[in-house]
Design a protein around this motif. Sequence first.
Motif, mmCIF file in Angstrom:
data_model
loop_
_atom_site.group_PDB
_atom_site.id
_atom_site.type_symbol
_atom_site.label_atom_id
_atom_site.label_comp_id
_atom_site.label_asym_id
_atom_site.label_seq_id
_atom_site.Cartn_x
_atom_site.Cartn_y
_atom_site.Cartn_z
ATOM 1 N N GLU A 67 2.128 9.477 -4.689
ATOM 2 C CA GLU A 67 1.930 8.195 -3.812
ATOM 3 C C GLU A 67 3.910 7.540 -3.610
ATOM 4 O OE1 GLU A 67 -0.168 5.475 -6.290
ATOM 5 O OE2 GLU A 67 -1.943 6.201 -5.076
ATOM 6 N N ASN A 90 -2.530 7.160 6.118
ATOM 7 C CA ASN A 90 -1.602 7.315 5.161
ATOM 8 C C ASN A 90 -1.102 7.997 3.868
ATOM 9 O OD1 ASN A 90 -0.462 4.544 4.917
ATOM 10 N ND2 ASN A 90 -2.148 3.753 4.721
ATOM 11 N N ARG A 125 0.745 -0.954 -0.007
ATOM 12 C CA ARG A 125 -0.021 0.021 -0.121
ATOM 13 C C ARG A 125 0.589 0.984 -0.376
ATOM 14 N NH1 ARG A 125 -4.884 1.728 3.802
ATOM 15 N NH2 ARG A 125 -5.605 3.155 2.425
ATOM 16 N N PRO A 136 3.939 3.307 4.883
ATOM 17 C CA PRO A 136 2.774 3.143 5.145
ATOM 18 C C PRO A 136 2.180 2.438 6.237
ATOM 19 C CG PRO A 136 3.076 2.489 2.954
ATOM 20 C CD PRO A 136 4.264 2.755 3.820
ATOM 21 N N ASN A 137 0.984 2.445 6.684
ATOM 22 C CA ASN A 137 0.352 2.580 7.862
ATOM 23 C C ASN A 137 0.595 2.881 8.976
ATOM 24 O OD1 ASN A 137 -1.949 1.686 6.431
ATOM 25 N ND2 ASN A 137 -0.168 -0.717 5.856
#
Length: 81
Positions: free
Chosen positions: A19, A74, A2, A36-37
Amino acid sequence: MRFMTLNILTPDDLLYSGEVKDVRLIGLDGHFQILPNHAPIVSALAKGEVKIIDNEDKELVFQIKGGVLEMRDNEIQILAQ
């Protein structure tokens, strides 16, 4: 994997929007990394480099004089000088 959405803004311009997989910065207490996260965070940033790895594994480096970062769900917003 992700990705995270990153926006780097200055008073005059949007330096980056896209991104990313990895962001490395210098906070007032030293270097840190966001993946991520990552847990939500708000941090003051010190003068130095913002290094990012985008979703195509390209490394980009931006020089800032300081600023503020917010990470949540995120999404990363950097307001830089």
